[in-house]
Design a protein around this motif. Structure first.
Motif, PDB file in Angstrom:
ATOM      1  N   ILE A  45       0.825  -1.384  -0.073  1.00  0.00           N
ATOM      2  CA  ILE A  45       0.202  -0.093  -0.120  1.00  0.00           C
ATOM      3  C   ILE A  45       0.758   1.256   0.104  1.00  0.00           C
ATOM      4  O   ILE A  45       0.613   2.226  -0.848  1.00  0.00           O
ATOM      5  CB  ILE A  45      -0.921  -0.016   1.097  1.00  0.00           C
ATOM      6  CG1 ILE A  45      -1.895  -1.135   1.170  1.00  0.00           C
ATOM      7  CG2 ILE A  45      -1.701   1.374   1.260  1.00  0.00           C
ATOM      8  CD1 ILE A  45      -2.865  -1.340   2.393  1.00  0.00           C
ATOM      9  N   GLN A  46       1.990   1.389   0.890  1.00  0.00           N
ATOM     10  CA  GLN A  46       2.691   2.630   1.029  1.00  0.00           C
ATOM     11  C   GLN A  46       3.472   2.794  -0.133  1.00  0.00           C
ATOM     12  O   GLN A  46       3.596   3.828  -0.784  1.00  0.00           O
ATOM     13  CB  GLN A  46       3.679   2.393   2.380  1.00  0.00           C
ATOM     14  CG  GLN A  46       4.667   1.522   2.082  1.00  0.00           C
ATOM     15  CD  GLN A  46       6.003   1.709   1.695  1.00  0.00           C
ATOM     16  OE1 GLN A  46       6.320   2.860   1.610  1.00  0.00           O
ATOM     17  NE2 GLN A  46       6.869   0.771   1.265  1.00  0.00           N
ATOM     18  N   HIS A  47       3.978   1.567  -0.839  1.00  0.00           N
ATOM     19  CA  HIS A  47       4.768   1.700  -1.895  1.00  0.00           C
ATOM     20  C   HIS A  47       3.887   2.242  -3.231  1.00  0.00           C
ATOM     21  O   HIS A  47       4.252   2.978  -3.937  1.00  0.00           O
ATOM     22  CB  HIS A  47       5.295   0.351  -2.513  1.00  0.00           C
ATOM     23  CG  HIS A  47       6.246   0.449  -3.501  1.00  0.00           C
ATOM     24  ND1 HIS A  47       7.352   1.202  -3.625  1.00  0.00           N
ATOM     25  CD2 HIS A  47       6.247  -0.120  -5.162  1.00  0.00           C
ATOM     26  CE1 HIS A  47       8.036   1.199  -4.801  1.00  0.00           C
ATOM     27  NE2 HIS A  47       7.306   0.450  -5.726  1.00  0.00           N
ATOM     28  N   HIS A  98      -6.746  -0.235 -10.404  1.00  0.00           N
ATOM     29  CA  HIS A  98      -6.414   1.113 -10.058  1.00  0.00           C
ATOM     30  C   HIS A  98      -7.715   1.850  -9.146  1.00  0.00           C
ATOM     31  O   HIS A  98      -7.300   2.859  -8.444  1.00  0.00           O
ATOM     32  CB  HIS A  98      -6.489   1.896 -11.312  1.00  0.00           C
ATOM     33  CG  HIS A  98      -7.984   1.725 -12.114  1.00  0.00           C
ATOM     34  ND1 HIS A  98      -8.379   0.675 -13.022  1.00  0.00           N
ATOM     35  CD2 HIS A  98      -8.829   2.824 -12.416  1.00  0.00           C
ATOM     36  CE1 HIS A  98      -9.352   0.867 -13.422  1.00  0.00           C
ATOM     37  NE2 HIS A  98      -9.985   2.108 -13.122  1.00  0.00           N
ATOM     38  N   GLU A  99      -8.753   1.252  -9.044  1.00  0.00           N
ATOM     39  CA  GLU A  99      -9.768   1.834  -8.103  1.00  0.00           C
ATOM     40  C   GLU A  99      -9.389   1.597  -6.915  1.00  0.00           C
ATOM     41  O   GLU A  99      -9.595   2.548  -5.823  1.00  0.00           O
ATOM     42  CB  GLU A  99     -11.027   1.271  -8.258  1.00  0.00           C
ATOM     43  CG  GLU A  99     -11.716   1.540  -9.743  1.00  0.00           C
ATOM     44  CD  GLU A  99     -11.673   0.663 -10.853  1.00  0.00           C
ATOM     45  OE1 GLU A  99     -10.454  -0.218 -10.432  1.00  0.00           O
ATOM     46  OE2 GLU A  99     -12.228   0.635 -11.901  1.00  0.00           O
ATOM     47  N   ASP A 128      -8.322   4.540  -3.961  1.00  0.00           N
ATOM     48  CA  ASP A 128      -8.853   4.480  -2.606  1.00  0.00           C
ATOM     49  C   ASP A 128      -7.938   4.440  -1.599  1.00  0.00           C
ATOM     50  O   ASP A 128      -7.888   5.233  -0.538  1.00  0.00           O
ATOM     51  CB  ASP A 128      -9.431   3.202  -2.165  1.00  0.00           C
ATOM     52  CG  ASP A 128     -11.093   2.966  -3.107  1.00  0.00           C
ATOM     53  OD1 ASP A 128     -11.500   4.272  -3.392  1.00  0.00           O
ATOM     54  OD2 ASP A 128     -11.711   2.145  -3.132  1.00  0.00           O
ATOM     55  N   TRP A 129      -6.529   3.994  -1.777  1.00  0.00           N
ATOM     56  CA  TRP A 129      -5.545   4.003  -0.780  1.00  0.00           C
ATOM     57  C   TRP A 129      -4.985   5.448  -0.440  1.00  0.00           C
ATOM     58  O   TRP A 129      -4.894   5.903   0.522  1.00  0.00           O
ATOM     59  CB  TRP A 129      -4.606   2.934  -1.365  1.00  0.00           C
ATOM     60  CG  TRP A 129      -4.506   1.576  -1.202  1.00  0.00           C
ATOM     61  CD1 TRP A 129      -5.566   0.827  -0.461  1.00  0.00           C
ATOM     62  CD2 TRP A 129      -3.886   0.567  -1.848  1.00  0.00           C
ATOM     63  NE1 TRP A 129      -5.565  -0.267  -0.712  1.00  0.00           N
ATOM     64  CE2 TRP A 129      -4.449  -0.929  -1.439  1.00  0.00           C
ATOM     65  CE3 TRP A 129      -2.836   0.450  -2.472  1.00  0.00           C
ATOM     66  CZ2 TRP A 129      -3.858  -2.031  -1.847  1.00  0.00           C
ATOM     67  CZ3 TRP A 129      -2.421  -0.717  -3.046  1.00  0.00           C
ATOM     68  CH2 TRP A 129      -3.016  -2.005  -2.735  1.00  0.00           C
ATOM     69  N   CYS A 130      -4.734   5.987  -1.922  1.00  0.00           N
ATOM     70  CA  CYS A 130      -4.461   7.472  -1.967  1.00  0.00           C
ATOM     71  C   CYS A 130      -5.244   8.340  -1.165  1.00  0.00           C
ATOM     72  O   CYS A 130      -4.714   9.150  -0.230  1.00  0.00           O
ATOM     73  CB  CYS A 130      -4.070   7.914  -3.327  1.00  0.00           C
ATOM     74  SG  CYS A 130      -2.714   7.201  -4.014  1.00  0.00           S
ATOM     75  N   ASP A 131      -6.448   8.055  -1.247  1.00  0.00           N
ATOM     76  CA  ASP A 131      -7.577   8.965  -0.714  1.00  0.00           C
ATOM     77  C   ASP A 131      -7.626   8.753   0.851  1.00  0.00           C
ATOM     78  O   ASP A 131      -7.785   9.866   1.764  1.00  0.00           O
ATOM     79  CB  ASP A 131      -8.844   8.594  -1.255  1.00  0.00           C
ATOM     80  CG  ASP A 131     -10.014   9.736  -0.832  1.00  0.00           C
ATOM     81  OD1 ASP A 131      -9.764  10.935  -0.920  1.00  0.00           O
ATOM     82  OD2 ASP A 131     -10.865   9.292  -0.283  1.00  0.00           O
ATOM     83  N   LYS A 132      -7.454   7.404   1.181  1.00  0.00           N
ATOM     84  CA  LYS A 132      -7.467   7.245   2.638  1.00  0.00           C
ATOM     85  C   LYS A 132      -6.159   7.749   3.666  1.00  0.00           C
ATOM     86  O   LYS A 132      -6.475   8.146   4.678  1.00  0.00           O
ATOM     87  CB  LYS A 132      -7.917   5.631   2.721  1.00  0.00           C
ATOM     88  CG  LYS A 132      -7.991   5.384   4.431  1.00  0.00           C
ATOM     89  CD  LYS A 132      -8.095   3.692   4.518  1.00  0.00           C
ATOM     90  CE  LYS A 132      -8.394   3.541   5.913  1.00  0.00           C
ATOM     91  NZ  LYS A 132      -8.584   1.761   6.061  1.00  0.00           N
ATOM     92  N   PHE A 133      -5.005   7.317   2.997  1.00  0.00           N
ATOM     93  CA  PHE A 133      -3.994   7.331   3.829  1.00  0.00           C
ATOM     94  C   PHE A 133      -3.322   8.747   3.574  1.00  0.00           C
ATOM     95  O   PHE A 133      -2.311   8.921   4.552  1.00  0.00           O
ATOM     96  CB  PHE A 133      -2.847   6.041   3.222  1.00  0.00           C
ATOM     97  CG  PHE A 133      -3.518   4.806   3.730  1.00  0.00           C
ATOM     98  CD1 PHE A 133      -3.566   4.479   5.061  1.00  0.00           C
ATOM     99  CD2 PHE A 133      -3.778   3.902   2.952  1.00  0.00           C
ATOM    100  CE1 PHE A 133      -3.958   3.233   5.521  1.00  0.00           C
ATOM    101  CE2 PHE A 133      -4.404   2.543   3.259  1.00  0.00           C
ATOM    102  CZ  PHE A 133      -4.542   2.301   4.661  1.00  0.00           C
TER     103      PHE A 133
END
Length: 237
Positions: free
Chosen positions: A17-19, A47-48, A52-57
């Motif tokens: 996720i962080q990568h 890609h969705e 979501d990862w970018c939006d959440k973290f």
């Protein structure tokens, strides 16, 4: 907590996720680009999900990275550029110090005195009062400085942007413009602000990893940047 532990309600470990989030904010890549890069490594994720990862973290990562930034300079360079969101004009206010490090970014609907005061208040809540403020000829800056008691003793220098007198801040806008084109424009103010906050902090983190210094110094700077990012991830994700 180890990097391979899965965050709550996520089926992928934190390291993946962080990568993905780092790739998106470090380079001019789309979510589909990152999906393909991960797939090449045997990781199947849509890609969705990456969106979501970018939006959440992003908010927590921005907060943790800001905590780890060194003390910034006392000479501020401010500028604002037009950004369209769904065809409507908005203004992206940005401030950098004399070393080119981004102090803060704020997306607002106007570029009047109240908008300038709001941006100054944001800066003053996070940094010490500067000694000099460089701005373009926009009158809102001067009016806001006169209205804010904290800035009465600060030297205000107005420069001509077209003459590249404020080149530090002009150069700082370029990565944002590149990413804006990659995304085909920002969709909402809230999501754009989330992206811009972390994008600025990531730019600061890697500010000295691509400079005209020796290869050894550059690699040491990169190691430090990666270590700082990993420390922030442990608390943010």
């Amino acid at each position: 907590m180890p990097a391979d532990v899965k965050p709550y309600r996520h089926r992928f470990p934190r390291s993946i996720i962080q990568h993905a989030v780092w790739l998106y904010h470090r380079f001019t890549l789309s979510y589909r680009d990152i999906e393909e890069l991960l797939f090449q490594r045997g990781i199947q994720v849509s890609h969705e999900t990456i969106r979501d990862w970018c939006d959440k973290f992003s908010p927590n990562l921005s907060k943790e990275l800001r905590k780890r930034e060194p003390r910034r300079g006392s000479r501020w360079h401010l500028d604002e550029v037009c950004v369209k969101i769904k065809g409507v004009k908005h203004w992206l206010w940005r401030a950098v110090d004399e070393h080119g490090a981004v102090l803060d970014v704020l997306l607002q609907e106007h570029r009047d005195t109240e908008a300038a005061k709001t941006f100054f208040a944001t800066l003053l809540s996070a940094y010490e009062t500067p000694t000099v403020i460089h701005t373009d000829k926009l009158g809102s800056y001067g009016a806001a400085i006169r209205d804010l008691h904290e800035l009465h003793d600060v030297e205000h220098r107005e420069v001509i942007s077209t003459a590249r007198c404020n080149n530090l801040i002009e150069q700082s806008h370029r990565p944002t413009r590149n990413q804006e084109r990659s995304q085909k424009g920002f969709k909402t103010i809230k999501k754009a602000q989330k992206f811009l906050d972390l994008h600025a902090r990531t730019s600061n983190l890697h500010q000295h990893t691509r400079t005209t210094v020796t290869a050894e110094t550059r690699r040491n700077n990169q190691r430090t940047a990666f270590q700082t990012w990993n420390e922030a991830v442990l608390l943010a994700a």
